[in-house]
Design a protein around this motif. Structure first.
Motif, mmCIF file in Angstrom:
data_model
loop_
_atom_site.group_PDB
_atom_site.id
_atom_site.type_symbol
_atom_site.label_atom_id
_atom_site.label_comp_id
_atom_site.label_asym_id
_atom_site.label_seq_id
_atom_site.Cartn_x
_atom_site.Cartn_y
_atom_site.Cartn_z
ATOM 1 N N ALA A 87 -37.171 -15.145 2.770
ATOM 2 C CA ALA A 87 -37.868 -14.184 1.914
ATOM 3 C C ALA A 87 -38.084 -12.834 2.591
ATOM 4 N N LYS A 88 -38.622 -12.876 3.819
ATOM 5 C CA LYS A 88 -38.920 -11.606 4.501
ATOM 6 C C LYS A 88 -37.632 -10.858 4.844
ATOM 7 N N LEU A 89 -36.631 -11.588 5.331
ATOM 8 C CA LEU A 89 -35.358 -10.937 5.681
ATOM 9 C C LEU A 89 -34.703 -10.355 4.434
ATOM 10 N N SER A 90 -34.901 -11.006 3.291
ATOM 11 C CA SER A 90 -34.337 -10.497 2.043
ATOM 12 C C SER A 90 -34.957 -9.148 1.702
ATOM 13 N N GLU A 91 -36.289 -9.084 1.805
ATOM 14 C CA GLU A 91 -36.965 -7.803 1.524
ATOM 15 C C GLU A 91 -36.503 -6.723 2.488
ATOM 16 N N LEU A 92 -36.375 -7.082 3.753
ATOM 17 C CA LEU A 92 -35.926 -6.124 4.768
ATOM 18 C C LEU A 92 -34.546 -5.564 4.437
ATOM 19 N N HIS A 93 -33.607 -6.477 4.080
ATOM 20 C CA HIS A 93 -32.232 -6.041 3.831
ATOM 21 C C HIS A 93 -32.125 -5.196 2.579
ATOM 22 N N CYS A 94 -33.047 -5.398 1.633
ATOM 23 C CA CYS A 94 -33.051 -4.589 0.415
ATOM 24 C C CYS A 94 -33.756 -3.268 0.657
ATOM 25 N N ASP A 95 -35.055 -3.362 1.066
ATOM 26 C CA ASP A 95 -35.908 -2.169 1.109
ATOM 27 C C ASP A 95 -35.621 -1.223 2.268
ATOM 28 N N LYS A 96 -35.289 -1.793 3.442
ATOM 29 C CA LYS A 96 -35.111 -0.936 4.621
ATOM 30 C C LYS A 96 -33.631 -0.719 4.963
ATOM 31 N N LEU A 97 -32.835 -1.790 4.920
ATOM 32 C CA LEU A 97 -31.466 -1.712 5.410
ATOM 33 C C LEU A 97 -30.449 -1.341 4.325
ATOM 34 N N HIS A 98 -30.818 -1.549 3.055
ATOM 35 C CA HIS A 98 -29.951 -1.198 1.921
ATOM 36 C C HIS A 98 -28.550 -1.815 2.044
ATOM 37 N N VAL A 99 -28.501 -3.107 2.309
ATOM 38 C CA VAL A 99 -27.216 -3.802 2.450
ATOM 39 C C VAL A 99 -26.834 -4.456 1.123
ATOM 40 N N ASP A 100 -25.648 -4.155 0.631
ATOM 41 C CA ASP A 100 -25.137 -4.801 -0.575
ATOM 42 C C ASP A 100 -25.012 -6.301 -0.319
ATOM 43 N N PRO A 101 -25.641 -7.136 -1.149
ATOM 44 C CA PRO A 101 -25.621 -8.582 -0.916
ATOM 45 C C PRO A 101 -24.221 -9.199 -0.845
ATOM 46 N N GLU A 102 -23.224 -8.514 -1.398
ATOM 47 C CA GLU A 102 -21.858 -9.037 -1.291
ATOM 48 C C GLU A 102 -21.480 -9.227 0.177
ATOM 49 N N ASN A 103 -22.058 -8.385 1.050
ATOM 50 C CA ASN A 103 -21.730 -8.494 2.471
ATOM 51 C C ASN A 103 -22.242 -9.806 3.094
ATOM 52 N N PHE A 104 -23.288 -10.402 2.499
ATOM 53 C CA PHE A 104 -23.767 -11.684 3.014
ATOM 54 C C PHE A 104 -22.719 -12.765 2.776
ATOM 55 N N ARG A 105 -22.040 -12.673 1.611
ATOM 56 C CA ARG A 105 -20.988 -13.651 1.325
ATOM 57 C C ARG A 105 -19.800 -13.459 2.279
ATOM 58 N N LEU A 106 -19.501 -12.200 2.588
ATOM 59 C CA LEU A 106 -18.396 -11.934 3.512
ATOM 60 C C LEU A 106 -18.723 -12.495 4.889
ATOM 61 N N LEU A 107 -19.963 -12.281 5.357
ATOM 62 C CA LEU A 107 -20.341 -12.809 6.670
ATOM 63 C C LEU A 107 -20.282 -14.336 6.648
ATOM 64 N N GLY A 108 -20.717 -14.925 5.554
ATOM 65 C CA GLY A 108 -20.646 -16.385 5.420
ATOM 66 C C GLY A 108 -19.210 -16.880 5.557
ATOM 67 N N ASN A 109 -18.268 -16.188 4.910
ATOM 68 C CA ASN A 109 -16.853 -16.580 5.027
ATOM 69 C C ASN A 109 -16.350 -16.446 6.449
ATOM 70 N N VAL A 110 -16.808 -15.397 7.134
ATOM 71 C CA VAL A 110 -16.367 -15.199 8.518
ATOM 72 C C VAL A 110 -16.906 -16.329 9.404
ATOM 73 N N ILE A 111 -18.152 -16.736 9.170
ATOM 74 C CA ILE A 111 -18.736 -17.840 9.940
ATOM 75 C C ILE A 111 -17.915 -19.106 9.727
ATOM 76 N N ILE A 114 -14.736 -18.874 11.793
ATOM 77 C CA ILE A 114 -14.982 -19.087 13.218
ATOM 78 C C ILE A 114 -15.160 -20.556 13.524
ATOM 79 N N LEU A 115 -15.911 -21.248 12.668
ATOM 80 C CA LEU A 115 -16.089 -22.683 12.878
ATOM 81 C C LEU A 115 -14.724 -23.380 12.813
ATOM 82 N N ALA A 116 -13.877 -22.918 11.892
ATOM 83 C CA ALA A 116 -12.541 -23.507 11.772
ATOM 84 C C ALA A 116 -11.721 -23.290 13.036
#
Lengths: 147, 147
Positions: A87-111, A114-116
């Motif tokens: 919850a807190k990190l979500s608010e941070l990424h929206c209000d302060k960091l202005h990161v498009d949530p699509e980038n969270f999915r991209l990072l997830g795919n990269v993770i 790497i595991l692969a």
């Protein structure tokens, strides 16, 4: 709310126990910046990001990658309440960091990639499916407080 | 139109030369069916898809996966004209098979993951970036004739 079966939780925690968070975190963030170069815009203060080797060797990238993946590890202890955990990190990424949530999915795919690369055959389809569900749940949780 | 540099083409060709098309094709399709189970709806005639092992061992899945990846390999010889190369297949997937193009991106991601498990450290960030570009371009080419 995402629900993980006992088998899925075991697949996630079983693999996680063998992950070197510092190394994997740095590599995950590094690959994000290399494979999806527009993500570099969020890291202006990180110095030299001018090539793949510069990015992968950049100490700020490694440090921040470790921070991000450590947070991921915290989420793995709270699989039944990802939205609450982020919850807190979500608010941070929206209000302060202005990161498009699509980038969270991209990072997830990269993770997942790497595991692969690290686990090879051990990264079976069932394990992949559990992790795909996890990174998707984390991305959704991180976007949950966006407005 | 997507443009590939000579370095990107060389990277794709060098990895592709080592790919066992039958194994990687079968595994990519199987992982798609396991990780994204709704994709099974396109393969009703394939028989037993009830579990990870059933899907991984299913001879129709293996055969069709090989067919799909052979087509991929053909496209790799025509990286400067993916839309032209995939024109007929695009019409087929729209008019006859009714496949949502989002599934092409999902399959592309599965191919990347299988390459990552097989090639490990050799699947470097730059290699991942090039292959992501390729699978994205193929997905776009396959969607190009949709109407």
């Amino acid at each position: 709310m995402v629900h993980f079966t006992a088998e899925e939780k075991a697949a996630i925690t079983g693999l996680w126990a063998k992950v070197n968070v510092e190394e994997a975190g740095g590599e995950a963030l590094g690959r994000l910046l290399v494979v999806y170069p527009w993500t570099q815009r969020f890291f202006d203060s990180f110095g030299n990001l001018s090539s793949a080797s510069a990015i992968m060797g950049n100490p700020k990238v490694k440090a921040h990658g470790k921070k991000v993946l450590t947070s991921f590890g915290e989420a793995i202890k709270n699989l039944d309440n990802l939205k609450g955990a982020f919850a807190k990190l979500s608010e941070l990424h929206c209000d302060k960091l202005h990161v498009d949530p699509e980038n969270f999915r991209l990072l997830g795919n990269v993770i997942v990639i790497i595991l692969a690369t690290h686990f090879g055959r051990e990264f079976t389809p069932d394990v992949q499916a559990a992790w795909q569900k996890l990174v998707s749940g984390v991305a959704t949780a991180l976007a949950h407080k966006y407005h | 139109m997507v443009h590939f540099t000579s370095e990107e083409k060389a990277a794709v060709a060098s990895l592709w030369a080592k790919v066992n098309v039958e194994a990687v094709g079968g595994e990519s399709l199987a992982r798609l069916l396991i990780v994204y189970p709704w994709t099974q709806r396109f393969f009703d005639s394939f028989g037993n898809l009830h579990s990870e092992s059933a899907i991984m061992g299913n001879p129709k899945v293996k055969a069709h996966g090989k067919k799909v990846l052979n087509s991929f390999g053909n496209a790799i010889k025509h990286m400067d004209d993916l839309k032209g190369t995939f024109a007929d297949l695009s019409e087929l997937h729209c008019d006859k098979l009714h496949v949502d193009p989002e599934n092409f991106r999902l399959l592309g991601n599965m191919i990347l993951i299988v390459l990552a498990t097989h090639f490990s450290k050799e699947f470097t960030p730059q290699m991942q970036a090039t292959w992501q570009k390729l699978t994205n371009a193929m997905a776009n080419a396959l969607a190009h004739k949709y109407h």
